[in-house]
Design an enzyme around this catalytic site. Structure first.
Site, short mmCIF file in Angstrom:
data_model
loop_
_atom_site.label_atom_id
_atom_site.label_comp_id
_atom_site.label_asym_id
_atom_site.label_seq_id
_atom_site.Cartn_x
_atom_site.Cartn_y
_atom_site.Cartn_z
N ASN B 177 0.90 -1.24 0.11
CA ASN B 177 -0.22 -0.19 0.08
C ASN B 177 1.02 1.28 -0.03
OD1 ASN B 177 0.83 0.58 2.55
ND2 ASN B 177 -1.20 -0.39 3.46
N SER B 336 29.02 -27.82 17.85
CA SER B 336 29.49 -27.10 19.02
C SER B 336 28.29 -27.37 20.22
CB SER B 336 29.56 -25.84 19.16
OG SER B 336 30.74 -25.63 18.23
N GLU B 357 19.61 -17.11 13.15
CA GLU B 357 18.86 -17.27 14.55
C GLU B 357 17.39 -16.67 14.62
OE1 GLU B 357 21.90 -15.50 13.95
OE2 GLU B 357 23.18 -17.32 14.35
N ASP B 414 38.23 -17.51 22.56
CA ASP B 414 37.29 -16.76 21.54
C ASP B 414 36.92 -15.31 21.81
OD1 ASP B 414 37.20 -18.52 19.56
OD2 ASP B 414 35.64 -19.79 19.98
N ARG B 464 30.62 -24.93 27.66
CA ARG B 464 31.68 -25.53 26.91
C ARG B 464 32.58 -26.36 27.29
NH1 ARG B 464 36.98 -23.90 25.01
NH2 ARG B 464 37.42 -24.61 23.00
#
Lengths: 615, 615
Positions: B177, B336, B357, B414, B464
């Site tokens: 629109n 992982s 995600e 990391d 981890r």
């Protein structure tokens, strides 16, 4: 060709150094670095303009690794450019080293932290916008992307935005190495598919063999010649290229090579070549917008009513008049957030980000890379769309102001999708953030100006409803401050509110007074940092504290108050009033009552608390 | 034509009713409803198969309004279909009404809440995936989108995903629109541009005049005939179509009409037509995957070491064997998160969501619409990308399990981009959520099974690093429970940990014992809800509590513990140990020490607390 031979040597060195640093670290992503080594060798040897001795030179190009896990390649470039030593490069991922696992601005040549995929390109768009529209300088932005991250929607927000703004100073280089962390990407080496998408989004697209140095050279030259749009170079590459044991093989993502010595030998051994990265030339200075240098904030009459979101818009215009570096952004709701006032007054410093909140925050982060001062606004609820960008903005040490309007059940009829009952919790949990929730228009205006110099992520929550103006326009407000708005020598209970709940607390204090109960009322407009001293005094002098927030019970104002006293010797009783049911539609007043955070409920809770303290 | 005349009448009624309900409410989005009225009239009159008396019929089509603000149109359809009365429709946006400002599943015909743009289509992809791959039923998904929301990256994640999975059961209808909230969209009526993008993303695209009933009819018929891909119908429409005062004019977004009576008259007056929506036919039953019905969870030996993320993967396979309704999703990090184990065991019930995600969470929400039980996993840090989807999932009353691995500084090298130091805060602040942070592998496995029946958003944080197994595999764990893992009759201090910090707390207790200090240690694996009774007992029996979390100080475990005691008569001293600096790279052990949350720092804090309590 001479050039090509030297580029090949440089590329080999970048591969070797990527292997060496990740092997020294015992972790990292050498194969993801090796795929892009040829692309980067040609770039830094011939096309990048950057003075590594003067990273703040406004004329510098910007090199952003959207695929931040290819950090070994970036650091290998820094070594080749003479910015870091071989020894420092080999401190990769060690405690105390600035050669971190993913790039962060602890290194002066890194504009922004990456490592959450799909963020580098959107931020590169912001830097390119700064170059084109604000700095008005000819620097270029080169952004290395991975093919896996092309699945992130944020990348397509960036494509859309860059084309819309005609950012021909932006070149995205997509390292299509086919392999993600666990296997092949959705599209493998289908460069044509990526090119068709890029073209449909308004970009110039070039498909090349990413290990063909002459083709890479031609692609950069072609990109530099495109005058009306951004260019994406889609490069077919092999992950781990150059080492047979890993080249184009799955299963080697994010791992040092098993036999680095053999790999280095296969690549021709360790080299210590220097690359003479071209420095920017010419006398260009960034554009400066005219400004008065004098701040005249809007003034609201005590006793009148105004919404803090309106004060935000008004104050931003005032700030824009005073300061040429202030830039406003909005997510296509400027008539709600009142960013539209800035857009009308300073259109050249207003960036309409449309319904793309991730891109809006990314542009803000990109602008501050170049020293601009962005204020970005949308409904607070929709800033949650960009939460990962905000989180990463903190890692980037970015200085940005985000304003979320229409927060709380008090928005009324629109219902829970628009309410942002988790905004304070999520924003408080951002490292180094400042969280403000002004309670009246003059205070909101003062805080808009105050946060100009605040570092980190600033979040300001504004209210849809008009609220009574209770502070004179001359009153100063500090970050970390508060105001005691009701106080006697014999206060029995303390009510702590902010924003709309402050006003409910004031009414509650009046109700309590009629019952013979004296209530102190504190305006905790600075939720983070919070004014611990004022709260401690109240905690010591009254029977307890009622916190009132238009927010879920978790992580908001109440928890911020609780934390003050956690380990104190004196720990007052604290009753948290907050939204504990899923709201539907209703009027603002009905919503406050249904949530149990209106004056009547506050007064009832205070009576109970006083009663308990007597028994 | 008969059909066309009746469709036109129905469309007029939908417009009139959109005006009536928003006028009765005094707010809402009539013009955004009127643009799509013709599109919806033809859909419900001829193409939708839906039994409004049996919304749970698995054979029903699904109609999702991604442009949730067009709720007046949706409710007008429900009235025309006889699902709600005219009177109830006119309770729009009133307190207590289920006719909310934006659609939510308090209405049985609404699958999911919308109102945050760019979410309906991604969720529709999830429902379509359920139809195609899991239910294996021929129902269709019709999703009405706005053109403004085409700027959201999440929409392009949905385009990508739908094409990848060949979802020919999905039809997106884009109501172009032209006008957003504040002005024209980036692309106005450029249908060809949207079509080119859709085709580049692998969709069949049809461009039509969205007010041409015959063209609309042909488009739906064409869409139904496409066998290998989803279809998008790009419809050029006028916002406010049918009423000259507002049609195709800017400035009328989200406002009731100024003169509703005149507008209704212009549209031919109030009607009370019924539309006979076709019911689904045939004996089709949803597919059921074979399952044993018997749960044999993995078992880990006490004294061995294992990561809770590995236990998640192992337990999910066990759950998949026992239950055919369990579906696993992953964001391309399955090696992982250990989702890869489920993918290998039950490939037909595993959905690879790649690096997208938002789309992953949207698929999870879409699958649970059809009663499947999704477990979705990625790094906890990257779930922040989907935070708005999680927030809205709570409004949708969705039952989904999200597992975030690699949380905390203890991931090591990391660096901060991967650490998720805000995940517990943001997930606790989701309405009705459950937040679990298991401390050993057997516990993690037990909780994976336990949450199968938990309503709402479940977030499980996994670690981890390999952690000592301390509980026998036979031990049961409840949501809302805890474990006292060290206790004597003379405990002087309490240490509260979860996940990796529990183990640091245990070591700290040993250190303290050597100093003659007896420490109680509590495993608070259920952060929300939290075990208040066990904490209260500890608060009463020891000098104070040290909370230890691998998370920023705001909104995490420490605040959850603080809240227990806030208004209690007994409020123990609570010292919060948490991450208070921006980490870089380092080994996991170094990171814990640098953050002050390792055993040595816990013991030191405990000694101080005991000392203070004596003085």
């Amino acid at each position: 060709m001479d050039d090509r031979a030297s580029w090949a040597e440089l590329a080999a060195q970048l591969r070797v150094d990527s292997i060496r640093s990740s092997s020294a670290a015992g972790s990292g992503h050498p194969t993801s670095s090796m795929s892009a080594a040829d692309l980067m060798a040609v770039l830094v040897a011939k096309y990048l303009h950057y003075d590594f001795d003067e990273p703040q030179d406004p004329r510098n190009d910007h090199l952003i690794f959207s695929k931040g896990h290819a950090s070994p390649l970036l650091y290998a470039i820094y070594k080749a450019a003479g910015a870091i030593s071989d020894d420092e490069m080999l401190t990769f991922r060690k405690a105390g080293s600035r050669i971190e696992g993913h790039p962060t601005p602890v290194l002066p040549w890194v504009d922004v932290a990456t490592g959450s995929l799909g963020q580098g390109l959107p931020i590169a768009v912001g830097v390119a916008l700064a170059g084109k529209r604000l700095d008005q300088l000819p620097y270029r932005i080169w952004c290395l992307c991975g093919d896996s991250e092309m699945a992130e929607g944020s990348v397509w927000e960036a494509f859309e935005s860059a084309a819309f703004h005609g950012l021909n100073n932006l070149t995205a280089i997509v390292d299509v190495n086919r392999l993600g962390q666990t296997g092949e990407t959705m599209h493998g080496w289908d460069l044509a598919l990526f090119a068709a998408r890029a073209r449909a989004f308004g970009w110039h697209a070039i498909e090349i063999d990413g290990h063909d140095l002459a083709a890479i050279d031609r692609a950069y030259a072609e990109a530099a010649g495109v005058e009306d749009r951004p260019t994406v170079i889609l490069a077919k590459t092999e992950k781990g290229h150059g080492v047979a044991a890993v080249a184009n093989r799955n299963g080697f993502h994010g791992k040092p090579l098993a036999d680095p010595e053999a790999a280095i030998a296969e690549l021709g051994g360790i080299r210590h070549l220097s690359v003479a990265v071209a420095k920017p030339t010419g006398p260009a200075e960034p554009h400066r917008f005219p400004a008065t240098g004098e701040l005249h904030l809007p003034e609201y009459e005590v006793g009148s009513k105004e919404a803090t979101r309106k004060a935000y818009g008004d104050a931003l215009v005032a700030l824009g008049a005073a300061r040429g570096d202030v830039v406003a952004l909005d997510g296509e709701v400027g008539n709600s957030t009142y960013s539209e006032e800035f857009a009308a007054a300073y259109p050249e410093r207003f960036i309409q980000c449309y319904i793309a909140e991730q891109q809006m925050v990314a542009v803000a982060i990109g602008l501050q890379v170049r020293g601009w001062r962005p204020y970005a606004a949308t409904f607070a609820a929709f800033l949650s769309r960009a939460y990962d960008f905000v989180r990463m903005g903190a890692v980037s040490r970015a200085d940005i102001v985000l304003t979320g309007s229409h927060a709380g059940v008090s928005i009324g009829e629109d219902g829970p999708s628009q309410m942002a009952l988790e905004d304070i919790a999520s924003m408080r949990a951002v490292y180094g953030s400042t969280v403000l929730y002004p309670s009246d228009a003059n205070q909101a205006a003062a805080l808009v100006a105050k946060v100009l110099h605040q570092h980190g992520i600033v979040f300001m929550r504004t209210t849809r409803e008009k609220l009574p103006v209770i502070y004179p326009s001359t009153e100063p407000f500090d970050i970390g401050g508060s105001r005691v708005v009701r106080q006697t020598d014999a206060d029995q209970v303390t009510l702590v509110g902010a924003g709309i709940t402050l006003h409910e607390s004031i009414v509650a204090a009046d109700l309590l007074k009629a019952d013979g109960i004296s209530a102190r009322v504190i305006d905790c407009f600075s939720v983070k940092p919070i004014d611990a001293d004022t709260l401690r005094a109240a905690g010591a002098e009254t029977a307890g504290i009622i916190t009132v927030e238009d927010h879920w019970p978790e992580g908001g104002l109440g928890d911020a108050v609780l934390e003050v006293f956690a380990a104190d010797a004196n720990r007052p009783r604290i009753v948290k009033l907050a939204v504990r049911h899923m709201p539907g539609s209703a009027t603002p007043a009905e919503q406050l009552a249904l949530a149990g955070i209106d004056a009547a409920h506050i007064a009832a809770a205070a009576r109970d608390l006083v009663q308990e303290s007597r028994s």
